[in-house]
Design an enzyme around this catalytic site. Structure first.
Site, PDB file in Angstrom:
ATOM      1  N   MET A   1       0.844  -1.201   0.000  1.00 40.25           N
ATOM      2  CA  MET A   1       0.000   0.000   0.000  1.00 40.25           C
ATOM      3  C   MET A   1       0.883   1.256   0.000  1.00 40.25           C
ATOM      4  SD  MET A   1      -3.434  -0.924   2.030  1.00 40.25           S
ATOM      5  CE  MET A   1      -2.858  -0.691   3.684  1.00 40.25           C
TER       6      MET A   1
ATOM      7  N   GLN B   1      -2.761 -12.412   7.541  1.00 40.26           N
ATOM      8  CA  GLN B   1      -2.978 -12.080   6.131  1.00 40.26           C
ATOM      9  C   GLN B   1      -2.254 -13.086   5.223  1.00 40.26           C
ATOM     10  OE1 GLN B   1      -2.815  -7.965   4.379  1.00 40.26           O
ATOM     11  NE2 GLN B   1      -0.713  -8.569   3.956  1.00 40.26           N
TER      12      GLN B   1
ATOM     13  N   HIS C   1       9.258  -3.472   3.470  1.00 40.37           N
ATOM     14  CA  HIS C   1       8.883  -3.729   2.073  1.00 40.37           C
ATOM     15  C   HIS C   1      10.126  -4.062   1.242  1.00 40.37           C
ATOM     16  CE1 HIS C   1       5.625  -0.746   3.296  1.00 40.37           C
ATOM     17  NE2 HIS C   1       4.906  -1.769   2.878  1.00 40.37           N
TER      18      HIS C   1
END
Ligand code: AMP
Length: 283
Positions: free
Chosen positions: A33, A156, A40
């Site tokens: 996002m 997730q 990341h």
């Protein structure tokens, strides 16, 4: 620095993917996002090692935010993100608009399955459904050979793995360990919301997980007792605790007795910032 292509259009992206697949390039996808940080980048570096082509997607997915959550405040820093991705020599940045992701004809009904019943599921109704819808859409567009997710969002990653298995998709789901700040706080785009004083309090979250690990390794057998110790440890520093859970790491069900492998997971709030973290403790 290598040139990075920025893709916004789904049709152009699909055509490009067809060519790359025809040439038998291995494609790795990292869905994000944005507001990128070292967490990341770790995923990206893994993908670079394991694939010929790396695609990073940036899409702040409205479907995974509840009506009272921080969709509008969520940090967006597209220029800096591009800079970081170029430095990592990422090949393609896929940054679709909301309309490109969800055109009026779009009708995707994927289910997050039973793992969404636990941990964050009940606290964030609809969240995991929003996650699987967007991940499925990204997988359909990019058709990666492997997709990379962070252990930080443990639930997730498991839910995505389950969806992929259930739908028989060919993509390999790779889960990468949590990247932390020096004091142990898991890196997160949401950490930017924290003031200096809140940031100090936030480090207690990881410390409480380490305390739980010590208790387990010392022989404490009762999840209830461990959860009580965590709660006491956190209560002065967190403004609200959503849950403290000791669960089976595969089916995420809360454990009445410790197993060989245990997932200790916590979600809490400091003012309006929701923090999550977890640790897998093996006996
Ligand atoms: P987000 O942009 O927050 O949706 O995260 C995109 C991906 O990066 C997800 O798979 C996250 O689990 C992963 N991720 C986020 N923070 C970290 C971290 N601190 N360490 C490792 N992976 C992370």
């Amino acid at each position: 620095m290598r040139f990075m292509h920025i893709l916004k259009n789904v049709n152009t992206t699909s055509k490009l993917v067809t060519v790359l697949k025809r040439e038998r390039y291995q494609i790795g996808l990292i869905p994000t996002m944005g507001s990128l940080h070292e967490g990341h980048l770790r995923l990206i570096r893994h993908a670079k090692r394991e694939n010929d082509i790396v695609v990073v997607s940036i899409f702040v997915n409205p479907l995974q935010f509840g009506p009272k959550e921080d969709f509008y405040q969520y940090p967006r820093d597209f220029l800096n993100d591009q800079k970081l991705l170029r430095k990592e020599r990422v090949d393609y940045l896929f940054a679709p608009s909301r309309r490109a992701m969800f055109p009026s004809s779009f009708n995707q009904n994927v289910s997050p399955g039973p793992l969404a019943r636990y941990l964050c599921g009940p606290k964030r109704p609809g969240h995991f459904k929003g996650v699987v819808i967007v991940v499925k859409r990204l997988l359909d567009i990019i058709k990666p050979d492997a997709a990379y997710f962070g252990e930080k969002d443990y639930q997730q990653a498991r839910i995505v793995e389950n969806m992929v298995r259930k739908l028989g998709l060919k993509v390999k789901i790779r889960t990468i360990g949590t990247v932390r700040e020096k004091d142990g706080l898991a890196m997160s785009s949401r950490n930017r919301y924290l003031t200096g004083e809140e940031r100090k309090r936030a480090s207690r979250l990881h410390q409480s997980l380490l305390m739980a690990k010590r208790l387990i390794l010392k022989g404490e057998k009762s999840p209830k007792a461990i959860k009580k110790s965590i709660r006491e440890y956190l209560s002065d520093n967190m403004d609200k605790i959503d849950y403290i859970s000791i669960s089976n790491p595969l089916n995420l069900r809360p454990l009445k007795q410790l197993g060989q492998v245990n997932l200790v997971a916590i979600a809490c709030h400091i003012r309006c910032t929701r923090l999550i973290d977890n640790l897998v403790v093996k006996l």
